[in-house]
Design a protein around this motif. Structure first.
Motif, PDB file in Angstrom:
ATOM      1  N   VAL A 601      40.865  38.508  37.037  1.00  0.00           N
ATOM      2  CA  VAL A 601      39.690  38.718  37.898  1.00  0.00           C
ATOM      3  C   VAL A 601      38.928  39.969  37.431  1.00  0.00           C
ATOM      4  CG1 VAL A 601      38.923  39.169  40.260  1.00  0.00           C
ATOM      5  CG2 VAL A 601      40.814  37.591  39.854  1.00  0.00           C
ATOM      6  N   LEU A 605      35.031  39.987  36.410  1.00  0.00           N
ATOM      7  CA  LEU A 605      34.050  40.841  37.087  1.00  0.00           C
ATOM      8  C   LEU A 605      33.341  41.741  36.076  1.00  0.00           C
ATOM      9  CD1 LEU A 605      35.946  41.938  40.331  1.00  0.00           C
ATOM     10  CD2 LEU A 605      34.033  40.341  40.144  1.00  0.00           C
ATOM     11  N   ARG A 611      32.732  45.971  39.367  1.00  0.00           N
ATOM     12  CA  ARG A 611      33.935  46.763  39.235  1.00  0.00           C
ATOM     13  C   ARG A 611      35.031  46.166  40.112  1.00  0.00           C
ATOM     14  NH1 ARG A 611      36.109  51.675  40.802  1.00  0.00           N
ATOM     15  NH2 ARG A 611      34.881  51.721  42.697  1.00  0.00           N
ATOM     16  N   PHE A 612      36.252  46.185  39.612  1.00  0.00           N
ATOM     17  CA  PHE A 612      37.384  45.694  40.395  1.00  0.00           C
ATOM     18  C   PHE A 612      37.940  46.853  41.211  1.00  0.00           C
ATOM     19  CE2 PHE A 612      41.686  44.486  41.307  1.00  0.00           C
ATOM     20  CZ  PHE A 612      41.609  43.111  41.520  1.00  0.00           C
ATOM     21  N   ILE A 613      38.225  46.590  42.489  1.00  0.00           N
ATOM     22  CA  ILE A 613      38.781  47.645  43.335  1.00  0.00           C
ATOM     23  C   ILE A 613      40.304  47.589  43.252  1.00  0.00           C
ATOM     24  CG2 ILE A 613      38.849  48.604  45.676  1.00  0.00           C
ATOM     25  CD1 ILE A 613      36.014  48.362  44.525  1.00  0.00           C
ATOM     26  N   ASN A 615      44.198  48.290  44.192  1.00  0.00           N
ATOM     27  CA  ASN A 615      44.898  48.381  45.471  1.00  0.00           C
ATOM     28  C   ASN A 615      46.383  48.681  45.293  1.00  0.00           C
ATOM     29  OD1 ASN A 615      43.070  47.863  47.753  1.00  0.00           O
ATOM     30  ND2 ASN A 615      42.616  45.976  46.622  1.00  0.00           N
ATOM     31  N   PRO A 631      38.883  38.578  56.265  1.00  0.00           N
ATOM     32  CA  PRO A 631      37.959  37.451  56.088  1.00  0.00           C
ATOM     33  C   PRO A 631      38.193  36.719  54.769  1.00  0.00           C
ATOM     34  CG  PRO A 631      36.853  39.522  55.683  1.00  0.00           C
ATOM     35  CD  PRO A 631      38.189  39.868  56.210  1.00  0.00           C
ATOM     36  N   ASN A 632      37.752  35.473  54.777  1.00  0.00           N
ATOM     37  CA  ASN A 632      37.703  34.701  53.549  1.00  0.00           C
ATOM     38  C   ASN A 632      36.890  35.444  52.525  1.00  0.00           C
ATOM     39  OD1 ASN A 632      39.004  32.238  53.360  1.00  0.00           O
ATOM     40  ND2 ASN A 632      37.685  31.403  54.972  1.00  0.00           N
ATOM     41  N   MET A 633      37.258  35.320  51.296  1.00  0.00           N
ATOM     42  CA  MET A 633      36.563  35.998  50.192  1.00  0.00           C
ATOM     43  C   MET A 633      36.788  37.501  50.204  1.00  0.00           C
ATOM     44  SD  MET A 633      35.207  33.843  48.268  1.00  0.00           S
ATOM     45  CE  MET A 633      34.067  34.763  47.230  1.00  0.00           C
ATOM     46  N   GLY A 634      37.675  37.955  51.076  1.00  0.00           N
ATOM     47  CA  GLY A 634      37.894  39.391  51.194  1.00  0.00           C
ATOM     48  C   GLY A 634      38.779  39.945  50.077  1.00  0.00           C
ATOM     49  N   GLY A 635      39.479  39.064  49.359  1.00  0.00           N
ATOM     50  CA  GLY A 635      40.317  39.545  48.253  1.00  0.00           C
ATOM     51  C   GLY A 635      41.804  39.399  48.511  1.00  0.00           C
ATOM     52  N   LYS A 636      42.183  38.583  49.523  1.00  0.00           N
ATOM     53  CA  LYS A 636      43.609  38.443  49.843  1.00  0.00           C
ATOM     54  C   LYS A 636      44.379  37.760  48.700  1.00  0.00           C
ATOM     55  CE  LYS A 636      42.842  36.100  53.671  1.00  0.00           C
ATOM     56  NZ  LYS A 636      41.356  36.046  53.592  1.00  0.00           N
ATOM     57  N   SER A 637      43.883  36.609  48.275  1.00  0.00           N
ATOM     58  CA  SER A 637      44.589  35.878  47.204  1.00  0.00           C
ATOM     59  C   SER A 637      44.704  36.742  45.967  1.00  0.00           C
ATOM     60  CB  SER A 637      43.804  34.645  46.764  1.00  0.00           C
ATOM     61  OG  SER A 637      43.543  33.848  47.831  1.00  0.00           O
ATOM     62  N   THR A 638      43.623  37.397  45.639  1.00  0.00           N
ATOM     63  CA  THR A 638      43.624  38.218  44.431  1.00  0.00           C
ATOM     64  C   THR A 638      44.709  39.279  44.530  1.00  0.00           C
ATOM     65  OG1 THR A 638      41.261  37.835  44.330  1.00  0.00           O
ATOM     66  CG2 THR A 638      42.135  39.591  42.938  1.00  0.00           C
ATOM     67  N   HIS A 776      36.965  44.590  49.543  1.00  0.00           N
ATOM     68  CA  HIS A 776      38.084  44.277  48.646  1.00  0.00           C
ATOM     69  C   HIS A 776      39.122  45.387  48.603  1.00  0.00           C
ATOM     70  CE1 HIS A 776      34.781  41.684  46.802  1.00  0.00           C
ATOM     71  NE2 HIS A 776      35.612  40.889  47.443  1.00  0.00           N
TER      72      HIS A 776
HETATM   73  P1  ADP Z   1      40.407  35.530  49.830  1.00  0.00           P
HETATM   74  O1  ADP Z   1      41.753  35.076  49.365  1.00  0.00           O
HETATM   75  O2  ADP Z   1      40.523  36.632  50.817  1.00  0.00           O
HETATM   76  O3  ADP Z   1      39.545  34.421  50.314  1.00  0.00           O
HETATM   77  P2  ADP Z   1      39.873  36.078  47.060  1.00  0.00           P
HETATM   78  O4  ADP Z   1      41.061  36.860  46.661  1.00  0.00           O
HETATM   79  O5  ADP Z   1      39.825  34.654  46.652  1.00  0.00           O
HETATM   80  O6  ADP Z   1      39.625  36.184  48.606  1.00  0.00           O
HETATM   81  O7  ADP Z   1      38.645  36.871  46.464  1.00  0.00           O
HETATM   82  C1  ADP Z   1      37.338  36.370  46.519  1.00  0.00           C
HETATM   83  C2  ADP Z   1      36.492  37.025  45.436  1.00  0.00           C
HETATM   84  O8  ADP Z   1      36.334  38.407  45.707  1.00  0.00           O
HETATM   85  C3  ADP Z   1      37.122  36.995  44.071  1.00  0.00           C
HETATM   86  O9  ADP Z   1      36.764  35.842  43.373  1.00  0.00           O
HETATM   87  C4  ADP Z   1      36.567  38.227  43.398  1.00  0.00           C
HETATM   88  O10 ADP Z   1      35.336  37.926  42.772  1.00  0.00           O
HETATM   89  C5  ADP Z   1      36.344  39.162  44.507  1.00  0.00           C
HETATM   90  N1  ADP Z   1      37.429  40.150  44.585  1.00  0.00           N
HETATM   91  C6  ADP Z   1      38.688  39.932  45.071  1.00  0.00           C
HETATM   92  N2  ADP Z   1      39.434  41.044  44.992  1.00  0.00           N
HETATM   93  C7  ADP Z   1      38.647  41.990  44.453  1.00  0.00           C
HETATM   94  C8  ADP Z   1      38.846  43.380  44.130  1.00  0.00           C
HETATM   95  N3  ADP Z   1      40.021  43.983  44.355  1.00  0.00           N
HETATM   96  N4  ADP Z   1      37.812  44.052  43.586  1.00  0.00           N
HETATM   97  C9  ADP Z   1      36.636  43.429  43.364  1.00  0.00           C
HETATM   98  N5  ADP Z   1      36.395  42.156  43.651  1.00  0.00           N
HETATM   99  C10 ADP Z   1      37.368  41.421  44.193  1.00  0.00           C
END
Ligand code: ADP
Length: 877
Positions: A601, A605, A611-613, A615, A631-638, A776
């Motif tokens: 990821v 990016l 920039r990647f944040i 954690n 929230p969705n898209m918040g970065g949980k899966s990542t 994120h």
């Molecule tokens: P969730 O599981 O909460 O729905 P994701 O992990 O799928 O969210 O992340 C959604 C998008 O957010 C990723 O595709 C990425 O582009 C961005 N993202 C996730 N984590 C980070 C991070 N730590 N820093 C920057 N961008 C991030």
């Protein structure tokens, strides 16, 4: 397209079962369910169903020739010179192919059985996905494993070989671990004995080939050893699997055995176990959309050689469980990391090296070409230079110290091959020219004779032009006529006259062709010299191949070392590029990561300038389960995945994308994604999600690491919440593994009250001037709300829909406040452990009844009554 001239395609007299048809059918019977490539002159022909299947896969014309049983015979064919490409496509499409070659020349056939005799043919090789050695059919960066399985007692023997490099390994696994083992090996072909259950894709072979005594003899015979002790204490199932594998290879090569190194015995607990679902979900060696791009491997891989790329793929597929071995690898990576100049020098040296391992595989399989020998020579020469350079360095890490000597000892052979072979030898031997000038005086003089002959012909041409006065006269050569004199048609008559010294051979549309005694003599000298030169070269080639065969184990060991050096330098390069750090290991099951990033990821990016944040993550026995909401898209899966990938990279001996990382070794890694994330892949998703979750609950130990992403999402809200709730409790109480659990069920946060090793975290988001900003950033504590509508707005749902949703939400939230909402009453639930005990007690009462039972003493009537009673007891409790 099949562009064969019609005359090649004819199958003379196929209406009755001709001798050819009889021969074909016998070979087809031998080929079984493999497609039969039947050699006819310059083509491989396929008939009947084989032709239909091949024509469909290859998109070539399906024709028909002759008749069999009163029906036309479907047929298609491919030219021999381009057969490799067609083979590749057939194998990729899942076919196996038997190659039937002509085993004698038409002249030999005539001598044997008269003018009408049929040329003898036989199957010389079975080409299958697991038995390839050709470069063009293999990916240079991936291993190609053939796997044989043999169940003996309650264990399954696993024998795996990559015959393109000779790698051979054996293991005994419990049935429950077989899936992870096969996933690690990524087998391209699996062979099993008759009667082996549940392997629809596998090739079934006769049972007696998978016999442990036979396997032991086969190992001894193949490696010419008296005892198999050198390999280690092999169990019966491993011997049986080895037997099955060797028998299959002998069958595929029709007696010609490929290259196998002495097998390495693997203990299953040597590796971090990762099942297929986890591999897919973490996209380790391949991305979910298929292919390598976007996978962890592609992101990490900076290797330079094919051997290095394969070794890295194998390392990532099978991270280690032994701290000593991991630290040894890491020490080598660090050595290269801390010395950028040395690293650059080593990497440029590697760039010059050909793929020795694969060249060796072809030579040993009997398919080696002069080019392969040249590659082995150049590769080993490079190895020698590299060894000198690295050997001169002070403070070598232990692993390097141990490996460097394997690069030695080929000097005499390299010098010999440098004298014997030209700088870049060809793949084909037909034209000769691969043995170097000056190597063999006799060969040189044969070549000189040929060259002199060609010069003499040029002089002859000049002389004939003068003598005849025809300036357009030429001496030419073709495959049918050999050398001949050619003049334009209008000058033909001048040469026809008796006593001109020319004999007429052929009249063409614009030219006339002649022979002459002098030309005949020169031509003979050239062909004879050429033939002898070819034979002399072939004899030298044989000798050089013999040398490679004799030294194959040492050459393979050098190739392995080069691959390991490439991997270490490449990982150092990747670490330096990304500012990665060397992980450290603790004895207790912890996972402390500071500034962790998801490498794939982060790169994606970076491409768009984002920039990647980074954690942190901190798991320890008393805080081993993190519930991550937000929230969705918040970065949980990542976040979940980056931690799993860091574990995997660390145990594979790589630096990790974090400022620091410390972990207790993980024995099993699990990653599961809630069903709806997988919808695009068209699986029956909720079922799959539950099957996979069940596997985790059954298998995860206190040393495992589990990431669960939105489990329970694939069903209705109540079901989903209930399942997620129970799974979290089960993981916490029964599995007690390290776990990151991402959820959008806000209600789950209540579990923090009853589960003491569970802590709450969330990905931060805020609303700024009515818009949602996703930070994120992983923070402590539960999310304040779910932001679903804000995400929907971000996604572009029309304003009236958003406004309406807002109204509905307010109404629902009011209801929740009044009734306690979705999770109302959950506070009264007994603890998970108490519920477990109750279930246990129930089962025990039944067990007690059953154990006290004397079945033989019961009448049928009593037995039936008892059955009713038991059923009632089970239901009532
Ligand atoms: P969730 O599981 O909460 O729905 P994701 O992990 O799928 O969210 O992340 C959604 C998008 O957010 C990723 O595709 C990425 O582009 C961005 N993202 C996730 N984590 C980070 C991070 N730590 N820093 C920057 N961008 C991030």
């Amino acid at each position: 397209m099949d562009q064969r001239p019609a005359k090649n395609a004819s199958l003379p007299g196929m209406s009755a079962p001709t001798p050819m048809m009889v021969q074909y059918l016998a070979l087809k019977a031998k080929a079984g369910d493999c497609l039969l490539f039947y050699r006819m002159g310059d083509f491989f022909e396929l008939f009947f169903d084989d032709a239909r299947a091949a024509a469909a896969t290859l998109d070539i014309a399906l024709t028909s020739r002759g008749e069999h049983d009163g029906k036309p015979i479907p047929m298609c064919g491919v030219p021999v010179h381009s057969a490799e490409g067609y083979l590749a496509r057939l194998i990729k499409a899942g076919h196996r192919v038997a190659i039937a070659e002509q085993t004698e020349s038409p002249e030999q056939a005539k001598q044997r059985g008269g003018s009408k005799a049929l040329v003898a043919r036989d199957i010389v090789r079975f080409v299958t996905a697991g038995t390839l050695t050709e470069d063009s059919l293999l990916d240079s960066w991936a291993s190609n494993n053939l796997v044989a399985l043999a169940p003996v007692g309650d264990m399954i023997g696993v024998a795996a070989a990559d015959i393109s490099t000779g790698h051979f390994e054996l293991a005994a696994v419990a049935p429950g671990a077989l899936e992870a083992e096969l996933a690690r090996l990524a087998a391209s072909e699996v062979v099993v004995p008759e009667g082996f259950a549940d392997m629809s894709e596998a090739i079934v072979r006769p049972r007696d080939e998978f016999d442990s005594t036979g396997g032991e003899s086969a190992l001894k015979a193949h490696f010419a050893i008296n005892s198999i002790d050198a390999i280690g204490a092999l169990t019966r199932c491993e011997l049986a699997a080895a037997g099955g594998l060797i028998a299959y290879l002998a069958h595929a090569g029709q007696g010609k055995m490929p290259f196998l190194k002495l097998p390495v015995r693997r203990e299953v607990h040597e590796h971090l176990l990762i099942d297929q679902a986890t591999r897919d979900s973490l996209e380790i060696n391949a991305a979910s959309k298929g292919g390598r791009a976007g996978s962890l491997l592609a992101e990490v891989d900076r290797t330079i050689t094919g051997g290095g790329a394969r070794q890295l793929a194998a390392d990532l597929a099978a991270p280690l469980m032994d701290k000593g071995r991991i630290e040894e690898r890491l020490a080598l990576v660090q050595w290269f990391h801390d010395a950028p100049l040395l690293r650059d020098a080593v990497r440029s040296a590697l760039r010059q090296l050909p793929d020795i391992a694969r060249a060796l595989g072809r030579v040993v399989a009997g398919r080696g070409s002069p080019r392969d020998l040249g590659q082995i020579r150049d590769g080993l020469d490079g190895a020698r230079a590299l060894r000198e350079r690295l050997g001169a360095m002070a403070d070598q890490p232990a692993l390097l110290d141990r490996l460097l000597p394997t690069l030695d000892g080929h000097g005499a052979m390299v010098d010999w091959f440098q004298r014997a072979l030209v700088a870049s030898p060809p793949t084909e031997t037909g034209q000769g020219g691969y043995i170097a000038e000056g190597y063999d005086a006799a060969l040189d003089s044969l070549r000189l004779a040929g060259r002199d002959g060609r010069q003499a012909i040029a002089q002859l041409e000049a002389r004939y032009r003068n003598a005849t006065g025809v300036s357009a006269l030429k001496i030419r050569h073709n495959a049918v006529l050999g050398y001949f004199v050619e003049v334009p048609a209008k000058h033909g008559d001048a040469l026809m006259v008796a006593g001109s010294g020319f004999t007429h051979r052929q009249t063409m549309a614009g030219a006339v062709r002649f022979n002459s005694p002098e030309l005949h003599e020169e031509a003979l000298r050239i062909t004879q010299a050429g033939g002898h030169a070819l034979a002399a070269e072939a004899a030298h080639l044989e000798e050089l191949i013999g040398e490679v065969m004799a030294r194959r184990d040492a050459i393979a060991a050098s190739a392995d070392t080069l691959a390991r050096i490439d991997v270490a330098a490449a990982l150092a390069e990747r670490a330096a590029e990304g500012g990665w750090s060397r992980p450290s290991f603790a004895d207790h099951p912890c996972l402390e990561i500071k500034g962790g990033r998801h490498p794939v990821v982060e790169s994606a990016l970076a491409k768009s300038g984002d920039r990647f944040i980074a954690n942190d993550c901190a798991l320890a026995p008393e805080r081993r389960l993190w519930l991550v909401s937000g929230p969705n898209m918040g970065g949980k899966s990542t976040f979940l995945r980056q931690n799993a990938l860091i574990v995997l990279l660390a145990q594979a001996g790589s630096y990790v994308p974090a400022t620091s990382a410390k972990l207790g070794l993980v024995d099993r890694l699990f990653s599961r994604v809630g069903a709806s994330d997988n919808l695009a892949r068209g699986r029956s998703t909720f079922m799959v999600e539950m099957v996979e979750t069940a596997a985790i609950l059954a298998q995860a130990t206190e040393r495992s690491f589990v990431i669960l992403d939105e489990v329970g999402r694939g069903t209705s809200t109540y079901d989903g919440l209930a399942i997620a709730w129970a799974v979290v409790e089960g993981i916490h109480e029964a599995n007690r593994c390290r776990c990151l659990f991402a959820t959008h069920y806000h209600e789950l946060t209540r579990l923090a009250d009853s589960l003491d090793a569970l802590s709450l975290h969330h990905v931060r988001a805020k609303e700024y001037k009515g818009d949602l900003v996703l930070m994120h950033e992983v923070a402590d504590g539960p999310a304040d709300r779910s932001y679903g509508i804000a995400v929907a707005k971000l996604a572009g749902l029309p304003p009236p829909v958003i406004a309406r949703a807002q109204t509905v939400l307010e109404k629902l939230e009011k209801g929740r406040a009044e009734t306690g909402g979705l999770a109302a009453g959950l506070g009264d639930l007994p603890l998970f452990s108490a519920a477990l005990d109750a279930a246990e007690a129930k089962v025990d009462a039944l067990r007690e009844k059953l154990t006290g039972l004397d079945i033989d003493a019961l009448s049928p009537r009593q037995a039936l009554d008892l059955l009713y009673e038991l059923k009632k007891a089970a239901g009532e409790d």
